[in-house]
Design a protein around this motif. Structure first.
Motif: not given
Length: 239
Positions: A86-104, A118-126
Motif C-alpha cells: 500500500h502506497k499513497v502519493s501527493l504530486k503538486t506543481i505550480y508555475s507563474h510567469s509575468a511579462e511587462d512590455e513597452a513597445r513603440t 504608436s505606443s503600447r504598454l502591456l502586462y500579462i500574468q499566467r
C-alpha cells in the motif's frame, strides 16, 4: 539589471511513524530583460509603371520593444508506503510567469499617406497549478500463488489563469508637421482580460486475476472542466 536565475532542490527518503516516506521539492526563479529594434515592412501587389504586376511598399515601420519577463515555480512530490502492498502519493506543481512590455513603432503608411506612431504598454500574468493525490494497493485475496488484485485511484485538481489587467495603446499620425490623435479602434484603448480554467478529475481502476494467466479489469473516470473569463475594452474618443 543583469539577467538572473536561481534554483533550489531537496529530496530524500526517511522513516515517518515507522513508515517509509519519500519527498522531492524544487523552487526556481528567473528574471530577464530584453530590448530589440525591428524593421517591419509590408508590400502589396499592384501594377508598375510598365503595366506589369509589381510589389509596392505599403507600410515601413521601425519597432522598438523592451521586455521584462519573470518566472517562478515550485514542485513538491511526496509518497508514504504504509506497507509493501500500500502506497499513497501527493504530486503538486505550480508555475507563474509575468511579462511587462513597452513597445513603440513609427513609420510611413501608404493608406494614410503619412507617418504614423504608436505606443503600447502591456502586462500579462499566467499561472498554472496541478495537484494529484493517488494510491496503489495490492490485495492477495487468499491466492497462495502470489497473484494479487490491484487497486489504483487518483484525484486531480488543475487550474490555469491568465490576467491582462490594463493594456494601453495610442496611435498618432503626422498632419502638417504635427502629431494628431488617430481615431481608430486600437487608439486610445484600454483592455482588461481575466481568465480562470479549473479542472477536476478522479479515476479508479481495479484489476482482478483469475485462472492461471487471465485478468479482469474495471474502473471509471470522472472529469469536470469549468472556464470563466471576462474581457472589457474601453476607448477614448475625441470630444
Amino acid at each position: 539589471p543583469v539577467n538572473q536565475g536561481y534554483k533550489f532542490s531537496i529530496g530524500n527518503t526517511a522513516r515517518l511513524a515507522g513508515r517509509e516516506f519519500g519527498y522531492l521539492g524544487v523552487l526556481s526563479y528567473d528574471n530577464g530583460y530584453s530590448h530589440r529594434v525591428e524593421e517591419r515592412n509590408t508590400f502589396r501587389l499592384g501594377l508598375g509603371a510598365d503595366g506589369k504586376q509589381a510589389l509596392s511598399p505599403f507600410t515601413a515601420y521601425t519597432v522598438e520593444r523592451s521586455t521584462n519577463e519573470i518566472g517562478w515555480g515550485g514542485l513538491l512530490n511526496t509518497s508514504v508506503r504504509f506497507s509493501p502492498a500500500h502506497k499513497v502519493s501527493l504530486k503538486t506543481i505550480y508555475s507563474h510567469s509575468a511579462e511587462d512590455e513597452a513597445r513603440t513603432w513609427e513609420g510611413f503608411n501608404s493608406d494614410r499617406n503619412t507617418d504614423m506612431r504608436s505606443s503600447r504598454l502591456l502586462y500579462i500574468q499566467r499561472g498554472l497549478f496541478s495537484g494529484q493525490l493517488s494510491g496503489e494497493h495490492d490485495f492477495m485475496m487468499g491466492r497462495p500463488e502470489g497473484r494479487s488484485s490491484n487497486l489504483t485511484w487518483r484525484a486531480v485538481f488543475s487550474r490555469a489563469t491568465r490576467n491582462e489587467p490594463d493594456t494601453r495603446e495610442v496611435v498618432y499620425e503626422e498632419r502638417n508637421g504635427k502629431w494628431v490623435f488617430r481615431d481608430i479602434t486600437q487608439s486610445g484603448s484600454r483592455f482588461f482580460f481575466d481568465l480562470t480554467d479549473d479542472e477536476f478529475s478522479s479515476l479508479i481502476d481495479w484489476t482482478i486475476p483469475f485462472g492461471s494467466d487471465a485478468t479482469f479489469k474495471t474502473g471509471g473516470l470522472w472529469r469536470n472542466r469549468d472556464r470563466v473569463f471576462d474581457a472589457r475594452r474601453f476607448r477614448f474618443q475625441p470630444a
